[in-house]
Motif scaffolding. Structure first.
Motif, PDB file in Angstrom:
ATOM      1  N   TRP A 192      -7.779   6.448  -0.470  1.00 31.39           N
ATOM      2  CA  TRP A 192      -7.240   5.097  -0.339  1.00 31.39           C
ATOM      3  C   TRP A 192      -7.772   4.436   0.937  1.00 31.39           C
TER       4      TRP A 192
ATOM      5  N   LEU B 152       0.851   4.001  -2.933  1.00 35.48           N
ATOM      6  CA  LEU B 152       0.489   5.370  -2.544  1.00 35.48           C
ATOM      7  C   LEU B 152       1.579   6.354  -2.958  1.00 35.48           C
TER       8      LEU B 152
ATOM      9  N   ASP C 116       0.832  -1.210   0.000  1.00 31.80           N
ATOM     10  CA  ASP C 116       0.000   0.000   0.000  1.00 31.80           C
ATOM     11  C   ASP C 116       0.859   1.250   0.000  1.00 31.80           C
TER      12      ASP C 116
ATOM     13  N   TYR D  85      -4.604   9.935   0.163  1.00 29.23           N
ATOM     14  CA  TYR D  85      -4.573   9.089   1.354  1.00 29.23           C
ATOM     15  C   TYR D  85      -5.981   8.862   1.896  1.00 29.23           C
TER      16      TYR D  85
END
Length: 325
Positions: free
Chosen positions: A81, A22, A18, A78
């Motif tokens: 996500w 990101l 992740d 963020y």
């Protein structure tokens, strides 16, 4: 214990995956966002580029927008996500794993934000100096002056010389008037400026606090009674610009606006000579040119009648303007 190890390892691997994606998405989107702000949005940001101070402010807004773009993108990315991939699953009522401090992330955040703030402080200081205050009022004794201006003679002005053009801005309830001391000191409700020539605005008031705001020139300076407030700019493109009062100054504050013009040097010189002759009778009854005036010593009735201003509730406005009450 042995059965828990694969789960723990898989969880850590998932978090690392992740974090990797990101970071990749953030870098790609940040590059795109910065290019869009700098190249597409920037040239259209206010106040435009009609003068040196306006162009400087537009550049400042573009720089700030470009710096802010990765921050905004990072927060939104963020957040999105987390909503999509980290949201709690239906029926799962267990607590999440405890989060402990991360020295690397904390250090990176502190160093990064400190660097941005210090860089902006240095950039802002340079911007205040190089365009001579970025158009803002600098008080009666400005520290910085436009490059190439060496003198401030009040008796004459020559285009392209080191002598800066003087324009006095006088605020009163509820109108702006302008004096040109280098052309005999005539006073008019018209604001004309020559293109490509540095201008020094000397801003004052006859009654209450006003604020001279030539929006598309990027010039804004408070007009205080008994005080001269200096602002600089150099018009770089011909055309009209709007002037407003940006300080609440009474009942007709909203109607205290004007339109100025940036014209060629030849047209400006012709206008000043014509105005000097046409307003000669009015100039004789004006007080001698000064940086501030005592309104009790000004024959307001005669002056305002000659300028086309009439009394309205103790103030003055232009009756020829259909939008004024």
């Amino acid at each position: 214990m042995a059965a828990e190890s694969p789960t723990a390892t898989g969880s850590e691997t998932g978090r690392r995956r992740d974090g990797f994606w990101l970071l990749v998405l953030w870098i790609v989107l940040s590059v795109i966002g910065c290019l869009l702000v700098a190249l597409v949005l920037g040239p259209h940001l206010p106040p435009g580029d009609q003068s040196s101070s306006a162009a400087s402010q537009q550049t400042d807004f573009t720089v700030l927008g470009t710096i802010a773009a990765p921050v905004v993108i990072g927060v939104l990315l963020y957040f999105g996500w987390a909503l999509i991939f980290w949201r709690q699953q239906p029926g799962d009522e267990t607590d999440a794993a405890p989060i402990h401090g991360n020295t690397r992330i904390t250090t990176t955040w502190i160093v990064g934000t400190a660097a941005i703030v210090l860089a902006l402080a240095a950039y802002g200081t340079v911007e205040l100096i190089s365009p001579a205050g970025a158009g803002a009022g600098e008080g009666p004794q400005p520290i910085w002056k436009p490059a190439g201006t060496t003198t401030s003679s009040l008796t004459s002005w020559t285009p392209g010389s080191g002598n800066i053009l003087q324009v006095q801005v006088i605020g009163q309830q509820w109108a702006w008037t302008y004096r040109y001391p280098q052309f005999g000191g005539f006073e008019t409700t018209q604001l004309m400026l020559p293109v490509g020539q540095p201008v020094q605005f000397n801003v004052t008031s006859l009654d209450v606090i006003h604020s001279f705001w030539a929006y598309t020139l990027g010039v804004k300076a408070d007009a205080n009674p008994g005080l001269n407030n200096v602002a600089y700019t150099t018009p770089e493109h011909t055309g009209e610009f709007q002037v407003r009062c940006s300080e609440l100054c009474g009942i007709w504050h909203g109607s205290m606006y004007d339109t100025g013009d940036v014209v060629s040097v030849a047209a400006f010189l012709k206008w000043t000579q014509t105005s000097k002759v046409q307003l000669a009778a009015l100039t004789k009854i004006l007080p001698p040119y000064a940086l501030t005036y005592d309104p009790t010593n000004i024959p307001a009735g005669k002056i305002n009648t000659a300028l086309g201003l009439t009394s309205a509730g103790g103030g003055y406005y232009n009756p020829a303007d259909p939008e004024q009450p």
